[in-house]
Design an enzyme around this catalytic site. Structure first.
Site, PDB file in Angstrom:
ATOM      1  N   ASP A 122     -72.752  19.818 -14.813  1.00 30.76           N
ATOM      2  CA  ASP A 122     -74.093  19.331 -14.581  1.00 30.76           C
ATOM      3  C   ASP A 122     -74.664  18.337 -15.561  1.00 30.76           C
ATOM      4  O   ASP A 122     -74.713  18.557 -16.883  1.00 30.76           O
ATOM      5  CB  ASP A 122     -74.811  20.864 -14.593  1.00 30.76           C
ATOM      6  CG  ASP A 122     -76.216  20.197 -13.867  1.00 30.76           C
ATOM      7  OD1 ASP A 122     -76.311  19.259 -13.096  1.00 30.76           O
ATOM      8  OD2 ASP A 122     -77.212  21.044 -14.081  1.00 30.76           O
ATOM      9  N   HIS A 129     -87.147  13.266 -15.557  1.00 28.89           N
ATOM     10  CA  HIS A 129     -86.938  14.562 -15.657  1.00 28.89           C
ATOM     11  C   HIS A 129     -86.815  14.633 -17.055  1.00 28.89           C
ATOM     12  O   HIS A 129     -87.381  15.746 -17.973  1.00 28.89           O
ATOM     13  CB  HIS A 129     -85.649  14.989 -14.946  1.00 28.89           C
ATOM     14  CG  HIS A 129     -85.542  16.391 -15.089  1.00 28.89           C
ATOM     15  ND1 HIS A 129     -86.222  17.536 -15.007  1.00 28.89           N
ATOM     16  CD2 HIS A 129     -84.249  17.072 -15.950  1.00 28.89           C
ATOM     17  CE1 HIS A 129     -85.853  18.756 -15.234  1.00 28.89           C
ATOM     18  NE2 HIS A 129     -84.359  18.213 -15.927  1.00 28.89           N
ATOM     19  N   GLU A 195     -83.919  23.485  -9.456  1.00 31.80           N
ATOM     20  CA  GLU A 195     -83.558  22.298  -9.949  1.00 31.80           C
ATOM     21  C   GLU A 195     -83.019  21.427  -8.700  1.00 31.80           C
ATOM     22  O   GLU A 195     -81.952  21.880  -8.432  1.00 31.80           O
ATOM     23  CB  GLU A 195     -82.747  21.941 -11.153  1.00 31.80           C
ATOM     24  CG  GLU A 195     -83.308  22.613 -12.408  1.00 31.80           C
ATOM     25  CD  GLU A 195     -82.636  22.120 -13.892  1.00 31.80           C
ATOM     26  OE1 GLU A 195     -81.317  21.991 -13.628  1.00 31.80           O
ATOM     27  OE2 GLU A 195     -83.496  22.212 -14.882  1.00 31.80           O
ATOM     28  N   GLU A 197     -81.011  18.619  -7.224  1.00 30.65           N
ATOM     29  CA  GLU A 197     -79.893  17.825  -7.620  1.00 30.65           C
ATOM     30  C   GLU A 197     -79.079  17.463  -6.300  1.00 30.65           C
ATOM     31  O   GLU A 197     -79.248  18.169  -5.372  1.00 30.65           O
ATOM     32  CB  GLU A 197     -79.130  18.787  -8.485  1.00 30.65           C
ATOM     33  CG  GLU A 197     -79.855  19.096  -9.912  1.00 30.65           C
ATOM     34  CD  GLU A 197     -79.013  19.481 -11.072  1.00 30.65           C
ATOM     35  OE1 GLU A 197     -78.057  19.178 -11.184  1.00 30.65           O
ATOM     36  OE2 GLU A 197     -79.750  20.312 -11.898  1.00 30.65           O
ATOM     37  N   ASP A 229     -79.769  23.810  -8.700  1.00 32.60           N
ATOM     38  CA  ASP A 229     -79.451  24.622  -9.885  1.00 32.60           C
ATOM     39  C   ASP A 229     -80.398  25.528 -10.380  1.00 32.60           C
ATOM     40  O   ASP A 229     -81.309  25.120 -11.274  1.00 32.60           O
ATOM     41  CB  ASP A 229     -79.340  23.327 -11.003  1.00 32.60           C
ATOM     42  CG  ASP A 229     -78.743  24.056 -12.360  1.00 32.60           C
ATOM     43  OD1 ASP A 229     -78.361  25.094 -12.372  1.00 32.60           O
ATOM     44  OD2 ASP A 229     -79.166  23.147 -13.263  1.00 32.60           O
ATOM     45  N   ARG A 233     -86.253  29.720 -16.803  1.00 40.99           N
ATOM     46  CA  ARG A 233     -86.897  28.969 -18.106  1.00 40.99           C
ATOM     47  C   ARG A 233     -87.154  29.611 -19.352  1.00 40.99           C
ATOM     48  O   ARG A 233     -86.855  29.083 -20.569  1.00 40.99           O
ATOM     49  CB  ARG A 233     -87.996  28.218 -17.724  1.00 40.99           C
ATOM     50  CG  ARG A 233     -87.908  27.240 -16.404  1.00 40.99           C
ATOM     51  CD  ARG A 233     -87.116  26.242 -16.938  1.00 40.99           C
ATOM     52  NE  ARG A 233     -86.901  25.317 -15.509  1.00 40.99           N
ATOM     53  CZ  ARG A 233     -85.872  24.560 -15.444  1.00 40.99           C
ATOM     54  NH1 ARG A 233     -84.857  24.200 -16.275  1.00 40.99           N
ATOM     55  NH2 ARG A 233     -85.948  23.673 -14.201  1.00 40.99           N
ATOM     56  N   GLN A 236     -83.730  30.315 -20.856  1.00 36.41           N
ATOM     57  CA  GLN A 236     -83.192  29.032 -21.236  1.00 36.41           C
ATOM     58  C   GLN A 236     -83.756  28.652 -22.735  1.00 36.41           C
ATOM     59  O   GLN A 236     -83.318  28.109 -23.825  1.00 36.41           O
ATOM     60  CB  GLN A 236     -83.683  28.029 -20.306  1.00 36.41           C
ATOM     61  CG  GLN A 236     -83.051  26.452 -20.557  1.00 36.41           C
ATOM     62  CD  GLN A 236     -83.443  25.737 -19.555  1.00 36.41           C
ATOM     63  OE1 GLN A 236     -83.624  25.798 -18.334  1.00 36.41           O
ATOM     64  NE2 GLN A 236     -82.853  24.179 -19.566  1.00 36.41           N
ATOM     65  N   LYS A 249     -78.712  29.490 -16.441  1.00 35.29           N
ATOM     66  CA  LYS A 249     -78.334  28.913 -15.476  1.00 35.29           C
ATOM     67  C   LYS A 249     -76.914  29.236 -14.782  1.00 35.29           C
ATOM     68  O   LYS A 249     -76.759  28.927 -13.535  1.00 35.29           O
ATOM     69  CB  LYS A 249     -77.442  27.500 -16.092  1.00 35.29           C
ATOM     70  CG  LYS A 249     -78.676  26.544 -16.879  1.00 35.29           C
ATOM     71  CD  LYS A 249     -79.386  25.977 -15.963  1.00 35.29           C
ATOM     72  CE  LYS A 249     -80.331  24.696 -16.696  1.00 35.29           C
ATOM     73  NZ  LYS A 249     -81.108  23.998 -15.787  1.00 35.29           N
ATOM     74  N   THR A 253     -75.706  29.032  -8.786  1.00 33.34           N
ATOM     75  CA  THR A 253     -75.786  27.336  -8.215  1.00 33.34           C
ATOM     76  C   THR A 253     -75.753  27.369  -6.736  1.00 33.34           C
ATOM     77  O   THR A 253     -74.484  27.726  -6.173  1.00 33.34           O
ATOM     78  CB  THR A 253     -74.968  26.366  -9.071  1.00 33.34           C
ATOM     79  OG1 THR A 253     -75.057  26.833 -10.374  1.00 33.34           O
ATOM     80  CG2 THR A 253     -75.296  24.979  -8.856  1.00 33.34           C
ATOM     81  N   GLU A 358     -91.634  21.314 -14.317  1.00 32.91           N
ATOM     82  CA  GLU A 358     -92.270  19.715 -14.177  1.00 32.91           C
ATOM     83  C   GLU A 358     -93.661  20.008 -13.379  1.00 32.91           C
ATOM     84  O   GLU A 358     -94.748  19.550 -13.813  1.00 32.91           O
ATOM     85  CB  GLU A 358     -91.528  18.765 -13.795  1.00 32.91           C
ATOM     86  CG  GLU A 358     -90.462  18.572 -14.720  1.00 32.91           C
ATOM     87  CD  GLU A 358     -89.166  17.756 -14.165  1.00 32.91           C
ATOM     88  OE1 GLU A 358     -89.446  16.591 -14.276  1.00 32.91           O
ATOM     89  OE2 GLU A 358     -88.345  18.437 -13.662  1.00 32.91           O
TER      90      GLU A 358
HETATM   91 CA    CA Z   1     -79.446  21.108 -13.983  1.00 31.71          CA
END
Ligand code: CA
Length: 411
Positions: A122, A129, A195, A197, A229, A233, A236, A249, A253, A358
């Site tokens: 990834d 971002h 996420e 992607e 993804d 948080r 993380q 993560k 996925t 975000e």
């Molecule tokens: Ca990602």
């Protein structure tokens, strides 16, 4: 190009698209298929009918199998031959009577993960971002790390937990620590996120010890999927220093059930954004293109569904070719079935951010969603849908396979 299959033209899944998937029909065995309109056209059945004879070497092992991997391993010439023949079949009315037997309504099939994912990388290739995350996680430092414009930053993810769209996602447990807590606690993530992607599916392998150049992308990459993804948080933020994402993560996925051949996206190519500073020579991309995929992120909570972001994929800083060159420059081999994803796609506008981290600015500025109230991170029962579309040939539209997932409570 027009199809004899009712409803195919103009559906986003017309004869110019033909994404590949794997389906089961009424509890039967897994069958390779392409999507056309609201049907799955079984390649196993077309092969049984003799309609795919001689298209590729040992056609039975390619088409009468429950995974895309054999086709992926064959390389661009056979990918093109298969695609040409399937396009003939769905557009030639003289073949309709025979081929109709291989058409399965989507409502009657179950969609499976279409290929065996080998390795999963990834990236982190959206400048907006990376800037947003830098500002949220490191408000007192530089938004971009010093390496960001010199190499496409990435990490190795967990291939074994890549799941097909439609698979439920159980809220992960783990060590969490917020900035105002002195010690970590253990429990369900309180900041579960998405996420948005785009993923690239590798077909042709490369030998270990040999780098693959950016210009060789189309020799190796078969197609494109949308990717969610999923990211915890709070897990993380506590675990990522100094080695990067790990358990935040690796629990799941999600990818599209349909793999869009790169060949179907020729009309979606646009010039890539200019890079300053000029990257090192091994990252040179002679033909730097980006894909103008129009992505959307939809949240469904209770009875309400709303699109909360439209991230612009055309604005990614690093090209897919540069990502491929970087991930092999040390001699790491490519394997058939490798997946490399773009990293979260975000644009400069508030409604172009491809994560709730975000969108809610670290949870400090909840997003007001009509009918839903204020949204920060995901709640149990939430359903997230990522969609994407692009320009096809002759004014057509290509719709990528959706990525859908529902959050189940932690166990
Ligand atoms: Ca990602």
């Amino acid at each position: 190009m027009r199809s004899w299959i009712a409803g195919a033209d103009g559906s986003g899944f017309g004869p110019e698209h033909l994404p590949y998937g794997v389906v089961t029909h009424e509890g039967g065995h897994r069958e390779l298929a392409v999507r056309i309109g609201d049907r799955a056209l079984s390649l196993a059945r077309l092969h049984d009918l003799g309609l795919l004879d001689g298209v590729v070497r040992h056609a039975r092992s390619v088409f009468d199998t429950g995974s895309l991997n054999c086709l992926l391993s064959r390389g661009p010439a056979e990918w093109a031959a298969a695609r040409r023949r399937i396009q003939e079949i769905v557009t030639d009315a003289a073949l309709a009577d025979m081929a109709r037997e291989a058409l399965l309504p989507l409502a009657d099939v179950v969609l499976h993960l279409p290929w065996d994912v080998a390795d999963y990388v990834d990236f982190y290739s959206s400048e907006q971002h990376a800037t947003n995350v830098g500002r949220i996680f490191r408000p007192d430092g530089e938004a971009l790390t010093p390496n960001w414009k010199h190499l496409p930053i990435g990490y190795h993810g967990r291939a074994g937990t890549v799941v097909v769209s439609g698979t439920d996602v159980v809220r992960p447990n783990g060590q969490r620590k917020s900035p105002h807590e002195e010690l970590p606690t253990f429990g369900p993530s309180r900041r579960l996120d998405v996420e948005v992607e785009v993923g690239f599916v590798v077909g042709t392998p490369s030998p270990q010890g040999t780098a693959v150049a950016a210009s060789e992308l189309t020799d190796h990459v078969f197609g494109v999927v949308l990717v969610n993804d999923w990211s915890a948080r709070d897990i993380q933020a506590w675990e990522y220093v100094p080695l990067g994402p790990f358990l935040a993560k690796s629990f799941a996925t999600s990818v599209s059930a349909w793999v869009t051949p790169l060949a179907a996206l020729a009309d979606a190519r646009v010039p890539a954004v200019a890079q300053d500073p000029v990257p090192l020579p091994y990252l040179a991309d002679d033909d730097p293109w980006a894909l103008d995929l129009r992505l959307s992120l939809e949240l469904s909570r209770g009875a309400v569904s709303a699109v909360v972001a439209r991230p612009p994929f055309a604005q990614m800083y690093w090209t897919p070719g540069q990502q491929l060159a970087h991930l092999t420059v040390n001699g790491a081999s490519l394997r058939t079935g490798d997946l490399f994803a773009s990293g979260t796609v975000s644009g400069p506008e508030a409604d172009q951010r491809g994560s709730f981290l975000e969108l809610s600015w670290g949870g400090r500025e909840p997003v007001a969603v009509e009918g839903m109230g204020e949204v920060t991170f995901l709640e149990d029962g939430d359903v997230v849908t990522i969609r994407g579309e692009a320009a096809g040939p002759d004014g057509t539209t290509i719709r990528l396979g959706d990525v859908v997932g529902r959050i189940l409570p932690a166990r």
